[in-house]
Design a protein around this motif. Structure first.
Motif, PDB file in Angstrom:
ATOM      1  N   THR A   1     -10.476  -2.464 -33.122  1.00  0.00           N
ATOM      2  CA  THR A   1     -10.784  -1.462 -32.113  1.00  0.00           C
ATOM      3  C   THR A   1     -11.441  -2.126 -30.907  1.00  0.00           C
ATOM      4  O   THR A   1     -11.735  -3.324 -30.912  1.00  0.00           O
ATOM      5  CB  THR A   1     -11.724  -0.396 -32.677  1.00  0.00           C
ATOM      6  N   ASN A   2     -11.706  -1.313 -29.909  1.00  0.00           N
ATOM      7  CA  ASN A   2     -12.306  -1.840 -28.686  1.00  0.00           C
ATOM      8  C   ASN A   2     -13.683  -2.427 -28.958  1.00  0.00           C
ATOM      9  O   ASN A   2     -14.069  -3.425 -28.340  1.00  0.00           O
ATOM     10  CB  ASN A   2     -12.416  -0.745 -27.639  1.00  0.00           C
TER      11      ASN A   2
ATOM     12  N   ASN B   1       2.438   4.681 -29.906  1.00  0.00           N
ATOM     13  CA  ASN B   1       2.547   3.306 -30.386  1.00  0.00           C
ATOM     14  C   ASN B   1       3.500   2.504 -29.515  1.00  0.00           C
ATOM     15  O   ASN B   1       4.588   2.973 -29.172  1.00  0.00           O
ATOM     16  CB  ASN B   1       3.063   3.285 -31.828  1.00  0.00           C
TER      17      ASN B   1
ATOM     18  N   ASP C   1      -2.148   3.757 -27.512  1.00  0.00           N
ATOM     19  CA  ASP C   1      -2.821   4.172 -26.281  1.00  0.00           C
ATOM     20  C   ASP C   1      -3.703   5.404 -26.510  1.00  0.00           C
ATOM     21  O   ASP C   1      -3.817   5.903 -27.633  1.00  0.00           O
ATOM     22  CB  ASP C   1      -1.807   4.380 -25.156  1.00  0.00           C
ATOM     23  N   ARG C   2      -4.293   5.897 -25.444  1.00  0.00           N
ATOM     24  CA  ARG C   2      -5.261   7.002 -25.552  1.00  0.00           C
ATOM     25  C   ARG C   2      -4.611   8.300 -26.027  1.00  0.00           C
ATOM     26  O   ARG C   2      -5.304   9.215 -26.463  1.00  0.00           O
ATOM     27  CB  ARG C   2      -5.931   7.214 -24.207  1.00  0.00           C
TER      28      ARG C   2
ATOM     29  N   TYR D   1       0.102  -1.671 -30.201  1.00  0.00           N
ATOM     30  CA  TYR D   1      -0.894  -1.135 -29.259  1.00  0.00           C
ATOM     31  C   TYR D   1      -0.816   0.383 -29.333  1.00  0.00           C
ATOM     32  O   TYR D   1       0.275   0.952 -29.255  1.00  0.00           O
ATOM     33  CB  TYR D   1      -0.550  -1.643 -27.859  1.00  0.00           C
TER      34      TYR D   1
ATOM     35  N   ALA E   1      -8.007   0.980 -26.281  1.00  0.00           N
ATOM     36  CA  ALA E   1      -6.885   1.051 -27.213  1.00  0.00           C
ATOM     37  C   ALA E   1      -7.160   0.264 -28.488  1.00  0.00           C
ATOM     38  O   ALA E   1      -7.874  -0.745 -28.485  1.00  0.00           O
ATOM     39  CB  ALA E   1      -5.632   0.508 -26.545  1.00  0.00           C
TER      40      ALA E   1
END
Length: 116
Positions: free
Chosen positions: A52-53, A104, A99-100, A97, A32
């Motif tokens: 980012t990750n 939001n 998600d995939r 946050y 995420a």
């Protein structure tokens, strides 16, 4: 669902520093994108910083060189280190946050007040 809990806000003098933390829980996705937004009275919510990750970061021009965003995937936590604070940084800061699926999620917000 994802829950976000922020901490670390408060009152600080101009030129001082604060560190915000945001812990994510629930249906966490390690890839995420996480970030911080802020909203000052009478103004729209604006992006402050995102990460980012793989630790790619982006910053609003107004905070570049003063703020630093980081994250710990192991702890599901994102941080915002704020240095050289100015009165115009006064706002409610919100953790974000994504998600995939592109949804939001928002924290409840933490107040940052910079006094002159």
């Amino acid at each position: 669902q994802v829950q976000l809990v922020e901490s670390g806000g408060g009152l600080v003098q101009a030129g001082g520093s604060l560190r915000l933390s945001c812990v994510a829980s629930g249906n966490i996705f390690s890839m995420a994108v996480m970030g911080w937004y802020r909203q000052a009275p009478g103004k729209q919510r604006e992006l402050v910083a995102s990460i980012t990750n793989d630790r790619n970061t982006a910053y609003a021009d107004s905070v570049k060189g003063r703020f630093s965003i980081s994250r710990s995937n192991a702890e599901n936590t994102v941080y915002l280190q704020m240095n050289s604070l100015k009165s115009e940084d006064t706002a409610v800061y919100y953790c974000n946050y994504i998600d995939r699926y592109g949804r939001n999620y928002w924290g409840q917000g933490t107040q940052v007040t910079v006094s002159t």
